[in-house]
Scaffold this motif. Structure first.
Motif, PDB file in Angstrom:
ATOM      1  N   LYS A 100      49.823  31.644  37.204  1.00 19.96           N
ATOM      2  CA  LYS A 100      51.085  32.219  36.718  1.00 19.96           C
ATOM      3  C   LYS A 100      51.165  32.333  35.196  1.00 19.96           C
ATOM      4  CE  LYS A 100      53.819  27.951  37.004  1.00 19.96           C
ATOM      5  NZ  LYS A 100      53.865  27.622  35.578  1.00 19.96           N
ATOM      6  N   ASP A 101      50.423  31.476  34.473  1.00 20.51           N
ATOM      7  CA  ASP A 101      50.450  31.577  33.015  1.00 20.51           C
ATOM      8  C   ASP A 101      49.357  32.497  32.475  1.00 20.51           C
ATOM      9  OD1 ASP A 101      52.636  29.899  32.708  1.00 20.51           O
ATOM     10  OD2 ASP A 101      51.376  28.102  32.769  1.00 20.51           O
ATOM     11  N   LEU A 102      48.457  32.912  33.350  1.00 22.77           N
ATOM     12  CA  LEU A 102      47.360  33.782  32.916  1.00 22.77           C
ATOM     13  C   LEU A 102      47.617  35.248  33.228  1.00 22.77           C
ATOM     14  CD1 LEU A 102      44.121  31.826  33.939  1.00 22.77           C
ATOM     15  CD2 LEU A 102      44.733  32.554  31.636  1.00 22.77           C
ATOM     16  N   THR A 103      48.233  35.482  34.382  1.00 23.76           N
ATOM     17  CA  THR A 103      48.467  36.860  34.825  1.00 23.76           C
ATOM     18  C   THR A 103      49.855  36.955  35.457  1.00 23.76           C
ATOM     19  OG1 THR A 103      47.605  36.422  37.021  1.00 23.76           O
ATOM     20  CG2 THR A 103      46.019  37.195  35.409  1.00 23.76           C
ATOM     21  N   PRO A 104      50.416  38.158  35.502  1.00 24.60           N
ATOM     22  CA  PRO A 104      51.712  38.301  36.182  1.00 24.60           C
ATOM     23  C   PRO A 104      51.551  38.028  37.680  1.00 24.60           C
ATOM     24  CG  PRO A 104      51.190  40.237  34.846  1.00 24.60           C
ATOM     25  CD  PRO A 104      49.952  39.413  34.922  1.00 24.60           C
ATOM     26  N   VAL A 105      52.392  37.165  38.227  1.00 24.65           N
ATOM     27  CA  VAL A 105      52.298  36.861  39.662  1.00 24.65           C
ATOM     28  C   VAL A 105      53.543  37.318  40.431  1.00 24.65           C
ATOM     29  CG1 VAL A 105      50.764  34.884  39.311  1.00 24.65           C
ATOM     30  CG2 VAL A 105      53.224  34.505  39.419  1.00 24.65           C
ATOM     31  N   ARG A 106      54.605  37.653  39.691  1.00 22.59           N
ATOM     32  CA  ARG A 106      55.849  37.983  40.395  1.00 22.59           C
ATOM     33  C   ARG A 106      55.702  39.254  41.226  1.00 22.59           C
ATOM     34  NH1 ARG A 106      61.354  37.605  37.135  1.00 22.59           N
ATOM     35  NH2 ARG A 106      60.607  35.474  37.089  1.00 22.59           N
ATOM     36  N   THR A 107      55.121  40.298  40.628  1.00 23.54           N
ATOM     37  CA  THR A 107      54.959  41.558  41.373  1.00 23.54           C
ATOM     38  C   THR A 107      54.050  41.384  42.589  1.00 23.54           C
ATOM     39  OG1 THR A 107      55.316  42.787  39.330  1.00 23.54           O
ATOM     40  CG2 THR A 107      54.319  44.000  41.148  1.00 23.54           C
ATOM     41  N   PRO A 108      52.877  40.731  42.443  1.00 21.85           N
ATOM     42  CA  PRO A 108      52.063  40.499  43.648  1.00 21.85           C
ATOM     43  C   PRO A 108      52.822  39.747  44.736  1.00 21.85           C
ATOM     44  CG  PRO A 108      50.759  40.060  41.696  1.00 21.85           C
ATOM     45  CD  PRO A 108      52.154  40.329  41.222  1.00 21.85           C
ATOM     46  N   ILE A 109      53.618  38.756  44.345  1.00 17.76           N
ATOM     47  CA  ILE A 109      54.363  37.980  45.351  1.00 17.76           C
ATOM     48  C   ILE A 109      55.387  38.878  46.044  1.00 17.76           C
ATOM     49  CG2 ILE A 109      56.077  36.136  45.651  1.00 17.76           C
ATOM     50  CD1 ILE A 109      54.537  34.574  43.474  1.00 17.76           C
ATOM     51  N   MET A 110      56.063  39.718  45.257  1.00 15.52           N
ATOM     52  CA  MET A 110      57.078  40.598  45.855  1.00 15.52           C
ATOM     53  C   MET A 110      56.442  41.617  46.796  1.00 15.52           C
ATOM     54  SD  MET A 110      59.642  41.102  42.623  1.00 15.52           S
ATOM     55  CE  MET A 110      60.634  42.342  43.410  1.00 15.52           C
ATOM     56  N   ILE A 111      55.300  42.186  46.376  1.00 21.25           N
ATOM     57  CA  ILE A 111      54.604  43.159  47.241  1.00 21.25           C
ATOM     58  C   ILE A 111      54.168  42.468  48.541  1.00 21.25           C
ATOM     59  CG2 ILE A 111      52.507  44.564  47.488  1.00 21.25           C
ATOM     60  CD1 ILE A 111      52.729  45.133  44.452  1.00 21.25           C
ATOM     61  N   ALA A 112      53.584  41.265  48.399  1.00 21.16           N
ATOM     62  CA  ALA A 112      53.101  40.541  49.583  1.00 21.16           C
ATOM     63  C   ALA A 112      54.268  40.180  50.507  1.00 21.16           C
ATOM     64  CB  ALA A 112      52.353  39.291  49.152  1.00 21.16           C
ATOM     65  N   ALA A 113      55.401  39.800  49.913  1.00 20.52           N
ATOM     66  CA  ALA A 113      56.571  39.447  50.728  1.00 20.52           C
ATOM     67  C   ALA A 113      57.075  40.671  51.490  1.00 20.52           C
ATOM     68  CB  ALA A 113      57.680  38.884  49.839  1.00 20.52           C
TER      69      ALA A 113
ATOM     70  N   ARG B  25      42.829  40.066  41.526  1.00 14.11           N
ATOM     71  CA  ARG B  25      42.225  41.351  41.159  1.00 14.11           C
ATOM     72  C   ARG B  25      42.428  41.624  39.670  1.00 14.11           C
ATOM     73  NH1 ARG B  25      45.734  45.880  40.897  1.00 14.11           N
ATOM     74  NH2 ARG B  25      44.076  47.356  41.299  1.00 14.11           N
ATOM     75  N   GLN B  26      43.426  40.954  39.083  1.00 15.30           N
ATOM     76  CA  GLN B  26      43.661  41.121  37.652  1.00 15.30           C
ATOM     77  C   GLN B  26      42.586  40.415  36.813  1.00 15.30           C
ATOM     78  OE1 GLN B  26      48.209  41.037  36.834  1.00 15.30           O
ATOM     79  NE2 GLN B  26      47.929  39.876  38.703  1.00 15.30           N
TER      80      GLN B  26
ATOM     81  N   GLY C 150      39.525  40.986  37.317  1.00 10.32           N
ATOM     82  CA  GLY C 150      38.365  41.870  37.315  1.00 10.32           C
ATOM     83  C   GLY C 150      37.172  41.147  37.896  1.00 10.32           C
ATOM     84  N   ALA C 151      36.070  41.158  37.151  1.00 17.40           N
ATOM     85  CA  ALA C 151      34.845  40.517  37.650  1.00 17.40           C
ATOM     86  C   ALA C 151      34.750  39.058  37.227  1.00 17.40           C
ATOM     87  CB  ALA C 151      33.628  41.281  37.158  1.00 17.40           C
ATOM     88  N   GLY C 152      35.816  38.514  36.655  1.00 19.26           N
ATOM     89  CA  GLY C 152      35.795  37.113  36.214  1.00 19.26           C
ATOM     90  C   GLY C 152      35.425  36.181  37.357  1.00 19.26           C
ATOM     91  N   ARG C 153      34.514  35.256  37.078  1.00 15.65           N
ATOM     92  CA  ARG C 153      33.930  34.470  38.178  1.00 15.65           C
ATOM     93  C   ARG C 153      34.906  33.491  38.836  1.00 15.65           C
ATOM     94  NH1 ARG C 153      30.224  30.687  34.427  1.00 15.65           N
ATOM     95  NH2 ARG C 153      29.293  32.687  33.970  1.00 15.65           N
ATOM     96  N   LEU C 154      35.996  33.136  38.159  1.00 14.78           N
ATOM     97  CA  LEU C 154      36.957  32.226  38.793  1.00 14.78           C
ATOM     98  C   LEU C 154      37.626  32.875  40.003  1.00 14.78           C
ATOM     99  CD1 LEU C 154      38.719  30.473  35.757  1.00 14.78           C
ATOM    100  CD2 LEU C 154      36.788  29.680  37.130  1.00 14.78           C
ATOM    101  N   GLY C 155      37.614  34.211  40.041  1.00 14.00           N
ATOM    102  CA  GLY C 155      38.227  34.899  41.170  1.00 14.00           C
ATOM    103  C   GLY C 155      37.304  35.035  42.372  1.00 14.00           C
ATOM    104  N   TRP C 156      36.000  34.925  42.164  1.00 10.35           N
ATOM    105  CA  TRP C 156      35.038  35.207  43.253  1.00 10.35           C
ATOM    106  C   TRP C 156      35.318  34.387  44.519  1.00 10.35           C
ATOM    107  CZ3 TRP C 156      29.720  34.996  40.232  1.00 10.35           C
ATOM    108  CH2 TRP C 156      29.710  36.020  39.274  1.00 10.35           C
ATOM    109  N   PRO C 157      35.382  33.040  44.396  1.00  8.95           N
ATOM    110  CA  PRO C 157      35.567  32.285  45.640  1.00  8.95           C
ATOM    111  C   PRO C 157      36.875  32.604  46.345  1.00  8.95           C
ATOM    112  CG  PRO C 157      35.743  30.840  43.716  1.00  8.95           C
ATOM    113  CD  PRO C 157      35.258  32.153  43.228  1.00  8.95           C
ATOM    114  N   TRP C 158      37.906  32.926  45.564  1.00 10.88           N
ATOM    115  CA  TRP C 158      39.196  33.220  46.189  1.00 10.88           C
ATOM    116  C   TRP C 158      39.181  34.547  46.925  1.00 10.88           C
ATOM    117  CZ3 TRP C 158      41.705  29.171  47.199  1.00 10.88           C
ATOM    118  CH2 TRP C 158      41.727  28.089  46.317  1.00 10.88           C
ATOM    119  N   TRP C 159      38.349  35.506  46.444  1.00  6.88           N
ATOM    120  CA  TRP C 159      38.201  36.762  47.190  1.00  6.88           C
ATOM    121  C   TRP C 159      37.671  36.474  48.593  1.00  6.88           C
ATOM    122  CZ3 TRP C 159      40.689  40.892  46.506  1.00  6.88           C
ATOM    123  CH2 TRP C 159      40.961  41.398  45.235  1.00  6.88           C
TER     124      TRP C 159
END
Lengths: 278, 75
Positions: A140-153, A211-212, A214-223
């Motif tokens: 939440k402090d690195l990327t916007p999370v409110r819009t993804p949460i609203m879309i998912a909801a 997805r925000q 990009g190719a950053g490796r911290l996102g890989w396992p979560w994908w």
């Protein structure tokens, strides 16, 4: 962008040990796929059937132990360690449910749906939703999370309406306690709704957050976790319908849960590499 | 010699991607009343503190320590 600031390629980050371990796990799952098809085809002897049944159950235990081992290695004093422990606890709950299911079905000759096994299967949703929500919140402090949460909801609400309209109202609710029994009705209602609201929607929110990166490796396992969650939710919902339709479990459905937990285990292995100091 | 902004982005990008890395630097610069291009080595403590705060929920401390060491070394 200079080469120095480009995102990493998987080959440079994922170790040969991870490729090897993941390969072994995939091979073990493929063996189960073959065994499962033979079980449902009725071509196995009693002894071989029992062995194949337990093979599938113990495979889930192995997958759970992989995720929990990685979580413990990351460390429970680390917030990401706790997130992975929750994923591992979810897979472990599923494995415990499978053990109970196997004993009831194979050795006691009882109908395992619904049964005590469902306590563990339901518990799994709690662990998964906690892991997914924590993972989303952690960004939440690195990327916007409110819009993804609203879309998912929003998507979750639409899918909930679809589950109600196309599964629960026409099939599950009319069957009622007379056909399904009280607990059968409870779990047959909970699973498809839980799949949408507790698994699919949080996983969708997580995918929109990472997805925000990009190719950053911290996102890989979560994908990989997200894909596993989607497979799990789809398999579970299909099972609810199959159970009502009377076709019950099939080899394909069995593999759906194996593949979901296999993906969670591979995700943990990738996380171990993504968090490795170079 | 790369600027502090470039060093931080170079260190963070492999982990969080270029966009988030850039946002991270801009956010830190804003918090100390500067633009990202005005950051210099005297801002390292504030920058390190901010990077640690942002990354601690998503990465183990060993990774963060290594990243901060990279930023300080400039490679």
């Amino acid at each position: 962008m200079s080469a120095q600031t480009s995102a990493p390629r998987a080959r440079g980050v994922i170790t040969s040990g991870t490729y090897l371990t993941a390969g072994v796990l995939v091979a073990l799952a493929a063996i189960f796929s073959f065994l499962s098809s033979q079980m449902y085809a009725g071509t196995l002897s009693d002894g071989a059937y029992t062995a194949a049944y337990w093979y599938g159950t113990l495979l889930q235990v192995l997958l759970a132990s992989v995720v929990i081992t990685v979580a413990l290695k990351i460390g429970l004093n680390q917030r990401v360690g706790v997130q992975w422990l929750l994923v591992g606890s979810g897979v472990a709950s599923y494995a415990l449910g499978d053990i109970v299911w196997t004993v009831l079905d194979l050795h006691m000759g009882l109908d395992p749906y619904p049964s005590v096994a469902d306590v563990f299967y339901v518990l799994q949703y709690g662990f998964f939703v906690a892991a997914l929500v924590l993972a989303v919140r952690s960004y939440k402090d690195l990327t916007p999370v409110r819009t993804p949460i609203m879309i998912a909801a929003l998507v979750g609400l639409v899918l909930t309406a679809a589950v109600l309209m196309f599964l629960l109202v026409p099939y599950i609710f009319p069957a009622g306690t007379a056909e399904l029994g009280f607990w059968g009705l409870v779990v047959s209602t909970f699973y498809p709704l839980g799949d949408v609201l507790l698994i699919f929607s949080p996983a969708l929110a997580l995918s929109l957050v990472i997805r925000q990166l990009g190719a950053g490796r911290l996102g890989w396992p979560w994908w990989i976790v997200v894909v596993g969650a989607f497979v799990f939710a789809l398999t579970d919902t299909a099972y609810s319908y199959a159970d009502w339709a009377g076709s019950g479990l099939t080899a394909t459905l069995e593999m759906g849960w194996v593949v979901a937990n296999l993906l969670f285990a591979i995700a943990a292995l990738v996380a171990r590499d993504a968090y490795r100091v170079r | 010699m790369a600027t502090l902004r470039e060093r931080v982005i170079a260190a963070l990008t492999p982990y969080v991607g270029a966009t988030v890395a850039d946002t991270c630097v801009r956010g830190t610069a804003l918090s100390i009343g500067k633009s990202a291009d005005e950051l210099n080595d005297s801002d390292l403590p504030a920058l390190e503190s901010n990077v640690r705060r942002l990354l601690s929920p998503v990465a183990p401390s060993t990774v963060i320590d290594d990243l901060l060491a990279q930023i300080e070394r400039g490679n």
